[in-house]
Design a protein around this motif. Structure first.
Motif, mmCIF file in Angstrom:
data_model
loop_
_atom_site.group_PDB
_atom_site.id
_atom_site.type_symbol
_atom_site.label_atom_id
_atom_site.label_comp_id
_atom_site.label_asym_id
_atom_site.label_seq_id
_atom_site.Cartn_x
_atom_site.Cartn_y
_atom_site.Cartn_z
ATOM 1 N N SER A 138 15.007 6.609 -9.122
ATOM 2 C CA SER A 138 14.889 6.428 -7.775
ATOM 3 C C SER A 138 13.544 5.565 -7.306
ATOM 4 O O SER A 138 13.268 5.091 -6.173
ATOM 5 C CB SER A 138 14.327 7.976 -7.040
ATOM 6 N N TYR A 139 12.698 5.033 -8.289
ATOM 7 C CA TYR A 139 11.910 4.112 -8.225
ATOM 8 C C TYR A 139 12.303 2.894 -8.961
ATOM 9 O O TYR A 139 12.728 2.732 -9.933
ATOM 10 C CB TYR A 139 10.358 4.700 -8.304
ATOM 11 N N GLU A 140 11.204 1.805 -8.516
ATOM 12 C CA GLU A 140 11.537 0.314 -9.239
ATOM 13 C C GLU A 140 10.448 0.231 -10.573
ATOM 14 O O GLU A 140 10.789 -0.779 -11.254
ATOM 15 C CB GLU A 140 11.215 -0.688 -8.111
ATOM 16 N N TRP A 141 9.463 1.184 -10.510
ATOM 17 C CA TRP A 141 8.808 1.156 -11.981
ATOM 18 C C TRP A 141 8.925 2.131 -12.949
ATOM 19 O O TRP A 141 9.847 3.069 -12.689
ATOM 20 C CB TRP A 141 7.041 1.545 -11.165
ATOM 21 N N ASN A 142 8.551 1.670 -13.951
ATOM 22 C CA ASN A 142 8.745 2.440 -15.250
ATOM 23 C C ASN A 142 7.515 2.891 -15.783
ATOM 24 O O ASN A 142 6.501 2.522 -15.437
ATOM 25 C CB ASN A 142 9.383 1.749 -16.359
ATOM 26 N N PRO A 155 0.688 -1.113 -0.061
ATOM 27 C CA PRO A 155 0.018 -0.177 0.017
ATOM 28 C C PRO A 155 0.911 1.258 0.235
ATOM 29 O O PRO A 155 0.389 2.330 -0.613
ATOM 30 C CB PRO A 155 -0.872 -0.169 1.274
ATOM 31 N N GLU A 156 1.977 1.218 0.814
ATOM 32 C CA GLU A 156 2.735 2.540 0.873
ATOM 33 C C GLU A 156 3.577 2.676 -0.600
ATOM 34 O O GLU A 156 3.589 3.778 -0.896
ATOM 35 C CB GLU A 156 3.740 2.373 2.047
ATOM 36 N N ARG A 157 3.933 1.735 -1.072
ATOM 37 C CA ARG A 157 4.357 1.778 -2.363
ATOM 38 C C ARG A 157 3.492 2.337 -3.773
ATOM 39 O O ARG A 157 3.631 3.212 -4.459
ATOM 40 C CB ARG A 157 5.288 0.589 -3.059
ATOM 41 N N THR A 158 2.304 1.947 -3.358
ATOM 42 C CA THR A 158 1.041 2.159 -4.410
ATOM 43 C C THR A 158 0.824 3.800 -4.136
ATOM 44 O O THR A 158 0.554 4.611 -5.065
ATOM 45 C CB THR A 158 0.013 1.450 -4.133
#
Length: 331
Positions: free
Chosen positions: A156-160, A21-24
């Motif tokens: 800085s984050y794991e998503w594209n 939830p926090e990453r979302t």
């Protein structure tokens, strides 16, 4: 400690299936920030002007809340102002392309992406790639492998992000790059409304069911079945039920029974643009159907074990079905 089938599924959903939830929350804030940056690029004349109505749409599994771990990509459609452009016909027709003619001599930037007066979607994507790649905080911008989007990699984050340019038609749908330089039709609002309505009909139980069974797909059907097709099969399964399963084991058993039948059929794009989205041949359909049917039988055995108080044996069955991330008994 996972000492019951229910607790094992609860832990599995929380720690291995559902997004954190926090990453979302962070991803949604990052997505909104990127849209703001794209708006600034348009305001500064670096990219063409955006549509005066809704200038973006969030689509894909992250937007529909059907994404499972890892959170690796987020999809955004950026809606540009057509500035008086025309096409041959904006009737919704299966597999139709919609060439865009730039007839307005005062159109901003769009003539720069034309072959003659025909807007080349690849040239437009190249410009968007160049401008997005210059934004600080993003390590790299590239063209997506299907040539229909710009993939923006974060530092800085794991998503594209997959960013798709589009235009809104007078007949109420969108046209996006077709990967070959022209444009094709789509409308992700239909997909969102379809899953939302089906989920509401079963009091919010469908979305977690889709996510759980997507994990099963990842272990068994893998990429042979697209995530988009799989979601639609799950929606049809849910819509066919008189009552929705009350427990995870019952849900898995019922879904696998449904999938074993549904995968055998042609499946036509609910949006009406792509024709059949089940491109598997008969041999592969049968093979995947057998796989689902066999696991439905395993699920039935696991349910019987649990009913006979053979909890550890039941959990072991689920472990074999869902793989190493599924909790073991007592762990």
């Amino acid at each position: 400690m996972s000492d019951s089938v229910k607790s094992c599924f609860d832990v599995f959903m929380r720690d291995s299936v559902n997004l954190d939830p926090e990453r979302t929350t962070t991803a949604r804030a990052s997505r909104d920030w990127l849209v703001h940056k794209i708006e600034n690029l348009a305001d500064n004349g670096e990219i063409p002007p955006l549509y005066n109505g809704t200038n973006h749409l969030f689509f894909g599994s992250f937007a529909r809340n059907t994404k499972i771990r890892p959170l690796d990509d987020i999809d955004i459609m950026i809606v540009f102002d057509a500035q008086g452009c025309t096409t041959d016909d904006v009737t919704k027709i299966t597999r139709k392309t919609y060439p865009i003619y730039v007839n307005n001599p005062h159109a901003k930037l769009l003539p720069d992406y034309c072959d003659g007066n025909v807007l080349n979607s690849r040239k437009m994507i190249e410009t968007i790639k160049r401008e997005l790649g210059a934004i600080p905080s993003y390590s790299k911008a590239d063209i997506h492998r299907n040539q229909e989007a710009v993939t923006l990699q974060l530092s800085s984050y794991e998503w594209n992000y997959d960013i798709v340019p589009c235009f809104y038609t007078t007949t109420g749908f969108f046209i996006i790059p077709d990967g070959k330089g022209s444009w094709k039709g789509t409308d992700p609002r239909i997909d969102l409304n379809r899953v939302t309505q089906a989920n509401q009909r079963v009091n919010g139980a469908l979305l977690p069911a889709i996510r759980l069974m997507k994990y099963w797909k990842k272990e068994h059907w893998r990429d042979e079945v697209s995530s988009y097709l799989f979601e639609n099969l799950m929606i049809d399964w849910a819509n066919s039920l008189y009552s929705f399963p009350m427990t995870y084991p019952q849900l898995v058993k019922s879904a696998l029974d449904g999938l074993s039948s549904l995968i055998m059929r042609d499946y036509y794009d609910p949006k009406g643009f792509q024709g059949s989205i089940n491109d598997l041949d008969l041999y592969d359909r049968r093979r995947l159907a057998i796989m689902a049917s066999q696991d439905a039988s395993e699920a039935s055995t696991a349910i019987q074990y649990e009913q006979n108080y053979m909890t550890e044996a039941a959990i072991n069955k689920w472990f074999k079905m869902f793989g190493n991330e599924f909790p073991r008994h007592g762990k």
